[in-house]
Design an enzyme around this catalytic site. Structure first.
Site, PDB file in Angstrom:
ATOM      1  N   THR A 137     -34.533  24.575  -8.285  1.00 33.67           N
ATOM      2  CA  THR A 137     -35.393  24.372  -7.125  1.00 33.67           C
ATOM      3  C   THR A 137     -34.668  24.730  -5.838  1.00 33.67           C
ATOM      4  O   THR A 137     -35.209  25.436  -4.974  1.00 33.67           O
ATOM      5  CB  THR A 137     -35.850  22.902  -7.062  1.00 33.67           C
ATOM      6  OG1 THR A 137     -36.469  22.544  -8.293  1.00 33.67           O
ATOM      7  CG2 THR A 137     -36.820  22.686  -5.921  1.00 33.67           C
ATOM      8  N   THR A 138     -33.425  24.256  -5.707  1.00 34.93           N
ATOM      9  CA  THR A 138     -32.657  24.499  -4.490  1.00 34.93           C
ATOM     10  C   THR A 138     -32.341  25.978  -4.316  1.00 34.93           C
ATOM     11  O   THR A 138     -32.179  26.455  -3.194  1.00 34.93           O
ATOM     12  CB  THR A 138     -31.365  23.669  -4.502  1.00 34.93           C
ATOM     13  OG1 THR A 138     -31.692  22.310  -4.811  1.00 34.93           O
ATOM     14  CG2 THR A 138     -30.630  23.725  -3.179  1.00 34.93           C
ATOM     15  N   TYR A 167     -48.006  22.042 -12.397  1.00 32.66           N
ATOM     16  CA  TYR A 167     -49.344  22.489 -12.018  1.00 32.66           C
ATOM     17  C   TYR A 167     -50.342  22.373 -13.173  1.00 32.66           C
ATOM     18  O   TYR A 167     -51.218  21.523 -13.135  1.00 32.66           O
ATOM     19  CB  TYR A 167     -49.357  23.904 -11.440  1.00 32.66           C
ATOM     20  CG  TYR A 167     -50.740  24.282 -10.912  1.00 32.66           C
ATOM     21  CD1 TYR A 167     -51.253  23.648  -9.795  1.00 32.66           C
ATOM     22  CD2 TYR A 167     -51.521  25.218 -11.568  1.00 32.66           C
ATOM     23  CE1 TYR A 167     -52.531  23.945  -9.336  1.00 32.66           C
ATOM     24  CE2 TYR A 167     -52.797  25.513 -11.124  1.00 32.66           C
ATOM     25  CZ  TYR A 167     -53.296  24.877 -10.011  1.00 32.66           C
ATOM     26  OH  TYR A 167     -54.554  25.156  -9.569  1.00 32.66           O
ATOM     27  N   TYR A 207     -35.236  18.271 -17.144  1.00 32.73           N
ATOM     28  CA  TYR A 207     -35.360  17.946 -15.719  1.00 32.73           C
ATOM     29  C   TYR A 207     -36.633  17.158 -15.496  1.00 32.73           C
ATOM     30  O   TYR A 207     -37.742  17.674 -15.671  1.00 32.73           O
ATOM     31  CB  TYR A 207     -35.358  19.246 -14.909  1.00 32.73           C
ATOM     32  CG  TYR A 207     -35.300  19.088 -13.411  1.00 32.73           C
ATOM     33  CD1 TYR A 207     -35.111  17.858 -12.784  1.00 32.73           C
ATOM     34  CD2 TYR A 207     -35.435  20.206 -12.596  1.00 32.73           C
ATOM     35  CE1 TYR A 207     -35.058  17.745 -11.413  1.00 32.73           C
ATOM     36  CE2 TYR A 207     -35.371  20.111 -11.209  1.00 32.73           C
ATOM     37  CZ  TYR A 207     -35.184  18.868 -10.626  1.00 32.73           C
ATOM     38  OH  TYR A 207     -35.133  18.760  -9.261  1.00 32.73           O
ATOM     39  N   ARG A 222     -42.503  16.705  -7.988  1.00 32.39           N
ATOM     40  CA  ARG A 222     -42.791  18.138  -7.860  1.00 32.39           C
ATOM     41  C   ARG A 222     -43.721  18.649  -8.951  1.00 32.39           C
ATOM     42  O   ARG A 222     -44.468  19.595  -8.730  1.00 32.39           O
ATOM     43  CB  ARG A 222     -41.490  18.947  -7.896  1.00 32.39           C
ATOM     44  CG  ARG A 222     -40.706  18.913  -6.593  1.00 32.39           C
ATOM     45  CD  ARG A 222     -39.586  19.941  -6.619  1.00 32.39           C
ATOM     46  NE  ARG A 222     -38.765  19.899  -5.426  1.00 32.39           N
ATOM     47  CZ  ARG A 222     -38.902  20.687  -4.370  1.00 32.39           C
ATOM     48  NH1 ARG A 222     -39.867  21.593  -4.340  1.00 32.39           N
ATOM     49  NH2 ARG A 222     -38.087  20.590  -3.340  1.00 32.39           N
ATOM     50  N   LYS A 230     -31.666  15.436 -16.164  1.00 32.13           N
ATOM     51  CA  LYS A 230     -31.557  15.297 -14.705  1.00 32.13           C
ATOM     52  C   LYS A 230     -32.724  14.427 -14.284  1.00 32.13           C
ATOM     53  O   LYS A 230     -33.882  14.827 -14.376  1.00 32.13           O
ATOM     54  CB  LYS A 230     -31.614  16.659 -14.009  1.00 32.13           C
ATOM     55  CG  LYS A 230     -31.556  16.546 -12.485  1.00 32.13           C
ATOM     56  CD  LYS A 230     -31.708  17.889 -11.794  1.00 32.13           C
ATOM     57  CE  LYS A 230     -31.699  17.718 -10.281  1.00 32.13           C
ATOM     58  NZ  LYS A 230     -31.919  19.011  -9.566  1.00 32.13           N
ATOM     59  N   ILE A 251     -26.556  16.113 -10.192  1.00 36.50           N
ATOM     60  CA  ILE A 251     -26.885  17.502  -9.882  1.00 36.50           C
ATOM     61  C   ILE A 251     -27.361  17.466  -8.439  1.00 36.50           C
ATOM     62  O   ILE A 251     -28.440  16.958  -8.144  1.00 36.50           O
ATOM     63  CB  ILE A 251     -27.922  18.070 -10.858  1.00 36.50           C
ATOM     64  CG1 ILE A 251     -27.307  18.129 -12.261  1.00 36.50           C
ATOM     65  CG2 ILE A 251     -28.377  19.466 -10.408  1.00 36.50           C
ATOM     66  CD1 ILE A 251     -28.245  18.632 -13.344  1.00 36.50           C
TER      67      ILE A 251
END
Length: 294
Positions: free
Chosen positions: A48-49, A111, A137, A142, A165, A206
């Site tokens: 994501t980052t 989504y 994750y 999100r 994570k 993380i």
């Protein structure tokens, strides 16, 4: 076969430096060297980052390939290969394996989401094609969904599913996760919850913070492992204002801004991410100045 621990301590969820036309590989190389020189324990590439959601596959894979070659085995490279399209996730994961990544970070489908049964089928398809260690994750804020603990327990039966994570922000969920799935390495996905996670037996973090403070994030974890819990907690508290500033807008807007302020030539954000509001930029600069970063 026993599970492999991919890393212990601070893994940086690395930004991707862009130009107006693509990836700035010179800047990426400098950032990777900065991370290694400052004792970070692993790099998570194209998560994501790293703005992977805006990266075409060719570009995405080129960044993984570059990071693998640049680090040359000095620290683990964990590649983000998640997708809400199972076939796409499988393809990216296979390619990352072929490029020499040490492990994968795979988020729950977003989504379109899915049921827990669909989640099992999603990861089963990846496991059919990939032999790398995988960190799952969990970030419902999100994706709109999260792993049920029974699902994690079932997935953990495969030795390639090595960790989670955890970024739900729920201490209750985190505690239940560690209790229910002791065979999984758990990493904090929230920089403000590292010490609480370590106190429950977690393996590390993380981290977004470690883009700009890799040594301090590593030390926060290492002090805890060395038995200096007061020192670890002191670092957590010392950097709390900066952590809050790094999340005053959607990640990675503030951290990429911070990297540019520090002279790393991180380049622009990609739409729909945009420049910070002025008031939040003032807050970020103040928090960075307080920690001597600018």
């Amino acid at each position: 076969m026993s599970k492999k621990t991919l890393f212990t301590g601070a893994g940086t969820a690395l930004i991707t430096p862009f130009t107006e036309n693509g990836v700035n590989f010179d800047a990426l190389g400098n950032i990777i060297e900065f991370q290694i020189e400052n004792s970070v324990d692993a790099l998570i590439i194209c998560g994501t980052t790293g703005e992977a959601a805006t990266m075409p596959d060719k570009e995405h894979l080129s960044v993984i390939e570059f990071a693998v070659k640049k680090t040359a085995g000095r620290i683990p490279i964990i590649a983000g290969t998640g997708s809400n399209d199972t076939a796409h996730c499988v393809e990216l994961s296979q390619e990352a394996q072929n490029l020499g990544a040490d492990g994968l970070l795979i988020v729950t489908p977003y989504y379109n989401k899915c049921t827990q049964k669909g989640l099992m089928m999603h990861f089963d398809k990846v496991l059919e094609k990939v032999n790398l260690p995988i960190i799952l994750y969990n970030i419902p804020g999100r994706t709109g969904m999260q792993f049920k603990l029974d699902t994690l327990k079932e997935l953990a039966k495969d030795e390639r599913i090595v960790g989670v994570k955890e970024a739900s922000g729920s201490i209750e969920y985190l505690t239940d996760l560690v209790h229910t799935c002791p065979e999984l390495d758990v990493y904090s996905g929230n920089d403000d919850m590292v010490v609480p996670l370590l106190s429950l037996g977690g393996k590390g973090v993380i981290s977004v913070l470690s883009n700009i403070a890799p040594k301090e994030t590593h030390d926060l974890c290492q002090k805890f492992f060395d038995g200096d819990m007061k020192g670890s907690l002191a670092l957590q508290m010392e950097y709390l204002d900066l952590i809050h500033a790094l999340f005053c807008e959607v990640n990675p807007i503030p951290v990429k801004t911070a990297m540019n302020l520090m002279g790393f030539n991180a380049g622009p954000l990609r739409l729909p991410l945009c420049e910070m509001d002025d008031a939040n930029l003032v807050k970020l600069k103040s928090a960075m100045a307080d920690r001597g970063l600018i």
